[in-house]
Design a protein around this motif. Structure first.
Motif, PDB file in Angstrom:
ATOM      1  N   HIS A 179       0.844  -1.187   0.000  1.00 52.64           N
ATOM      2  CA  HIS A 179       0.000   0.000   0.000  1.00 52.64           C
ATOM      3  C   HIS A 179       0.883   1.242   0.000  1.00 52.64           C
ATOM      4  CE1 HIS A 179      -3.280   2.513   2.156  1.00 52.64           C
ATOM      5  NE2 HIS A 179      -3.569   2.415   0.888  1.00 52.64           N
ATOM      6  N   PHE A 180       0.592   2.222  -0.860  1.00 53.76           N
ATOM      7  CA  PHE A 180       1.379   3.448  -0.810  1.00 53.76           C
ATOM      8  C   PHE A 180       0.513   4.670  -0.506  1.00 53.76           C
ATOM      9  CE2 PHE A 180       0.236   3.517  -5.329  1.00 53.76           C
ATOM     10  CZ  PHE A 180       0.191   4.862  -5.697  1.00 53.76           C
ATOM     11  N   GLY A 181      -0.657   4.439   0.082  1.00 55.97           N
ATOM     12  CA  GLY A 181      -1.492   5.535   0.556  1.00 55.97           C
ATOM     13  C   GLY A 181      -1.315   5.757   2.055  1.00 55.97           C
ATOM     14  N   GLU A 182      -2.159   6.639   2.594  1.00 53.62           N
ATOM     15  CA  GLU A 182      -2.236   6.886   4.034  1.00 53.62           C
ATOM     16  C   GLU A 182      -0.964   7.495   4.636  1.00 53.62           C
ATOM     17  OE1 GLU A 182      -3.737   3.407   6.011  1.00 53.62           O
ATOM     18  OE2 GLU A 182      -5.503   3.304   4.739  1.00 53.62           O
ATOM     19  N   TYR A 183      -0.191   8.204   3.818  1.00 58.04           N
ATOM     20  CA  TYR A 183       0.922   8.990   4.343  1.00 58.04           C
ATOM     21  C   TYR A 183       0.416  10.385   4.738  1.00 58.04           C
ATOM     22  CZ  TYR A 183       4.449   5.646   2.720  1.00 58.04           C
ATOM     23  OH  TYR A 183       5.225   4.519   2.544  1.00 58.04           O
ATOM     24  N   ALA A 184       1.100  11.008   5.681  1.00 57.29           N
ATOM     25  CA  ALA A 184       0.771  12.380   6.056  1.00 57.29           C
ATOM     26  C   ALA A 184       1.083  13.310   4.886  1.00 57.29           C
ATOM     27  CB  ALA A 184       1.568  12.798   7.287  1.00 57.29           C
ATOM     28  N   ALA A 185       0.159  14.223   4.592  1.00 53.02           N
ATOM     29  CA  ALA A 185       0.326  15.191   3.511  1.00 53.02           C
ATOM     30  C   ALA A 185       0.363  16.602   4.104  1.00 53.02           C
ATOM     31  CB  ALA A 185      -0.811  15.053   2.503  1.00 53.02           C
ATOM     32  N   ARG A 186       0.315  17.614   3.251  1.00 56.58           N
ATOM     33  CA  ARG A 186       0.411  18.994   3.728  1.00 56.58           C
ATOM     34  C   ARG A 186      -0.830  19.402   4.521  1.00 56.58           C
ATOM     35  NH1 ARG A 186      -0.061  19.782  -1.956  1.00 56.58           N
ATOM     36  NH2 ARG A 186       2.150  20.328  -2.082  1.00 56.58           N
ATOM     37  N   ASP A 187      -0.655  20.376   5.376  1.00 60.18           N
ATOM     38  CA  ASP A 187      -1.741  20.999   6.140  1.00 60.18           C
ATOM     39  C   ASP A 187      -2.523  20.005   6.994  1.00 60.18           C
ATOM     40  OD1 ASP A 187      -1.119  23.483   4.963  1.00 60.18           O
ATOM     41  OD2 ASP A 187      -2.393  23.047   3.230  1.00 60.18           O
TER      42      ASP A 187
END
Length: 254
Positions: free
Chosen positions: A15-23
């Protein structure tokens, strides 16, 4: 919790989702990456159905697809390119006749990552895959793969996460996870034997492991070639500002 998902016949599936993104946002779920599906079993195909995979972006060249046809099952939207026709893929030519010493492999891999962003077939599937991500939500799973799921796939995932605003360290962590997701102790001797039997080439284990794995400086080369992800996606892949905005919006968990 491990991002790596176990399959019977598919390597490097994760899985390569569910990483922290901006804001303070988070990348959505339903985003997957892997190696090829040639050895996928019936149980593997059922697992893809259960995961609600609906789109597959196959970054391999036509000759690779002919040599190892995919075992996807039915009901999937497949993104592929026929650019380069049935020419021998560069990595196969390198295996057959290149400098497979430790330093030779490292030099070739760095050159490969300078080449990957500029190959028309990659650009075509990169653009198609990103456009799919602009419209598909987490309830419809998306998987991108190439042969090993590390180089072309790694670059696509790095671009996608960069567009979503994921920190560079996390992008590199995702890229480097291949080195833990694949059982190289088992894979290296298997590939060595295949190359010895097929080409008469006896490749040292350390060089074989370097060829089959990933290193931070490989991805450095691609980003040096590309510049910013947004500039590359806009200027090279030809996506509009509205499309890029839609991709970013749809990559964020709601």
């Amino acid at each position: 919790m491990s991002r790596v998902l176990e399959f019977e016949g598919i390597r490097n599936f994760r899985h390569f989702g569910e990483y922290a993104a901006r804001d303070g946002a988070t990348v959505r779920s339903g985003l997957f990456r892997s190696g090829h599906f040639h050895n996928a079993t019936e149980a593997d195909r059922q697992k893809l159905v259960d995961m609600r995979i609906s789109v597959v972006a196959d970054l391999r060249r036509p000759r690779e697809r002919d040599n190892e046809p995919s075992n996807w099952g039915e009901g999937l939207r497949i993104l592929q390119s026929d650019v380069s026709g049935h020419k021998e893929p560069p990595h196969l030519r390198f295996i057959r006749e290149g400098d497979m010493s430790l330093d030779g492999v490292a030099a070739w891999m760095r050159a490969t990552y300078r080449r990957l962003p500029n190959e028309k077939g990659n650009q075509e599937v990169f653009a198609a895959g990103l456009r799919e991500l602009a419209t598909h939500g987490a309830d419809e799973g998306f998987v991108v793969h190439c042969a090993a799921g590390k180089d072309r796939t790694g670059l696509f995932c790095a671009l996608t996460l960069a567009l979503a605003g994921v920190e560079r360290d996390a992008i590199y962590d995702d890229y480097l996870m291949t080195n833990d997701a694949v059982d190289y102790d088992a894979l290296v001797p298997m590939v060595q034997k295949r190359l010895l039997d097929t080409y008469g080439r006896d490749i040292p284990s350390d060089a074989m492991r370097r060829f089959l794995g990933v290193e931070p400086d490989y991805l450095d080369e691609a980003f040096d070639e590309i510049g910013s992800a947004e500039a590359y996606v806009s200027g090279v892949l030809g996506l509009s500002d509205d499309e890029i905005a839609a991709i970013r919006a749809n990559l964020i968990a709601r």
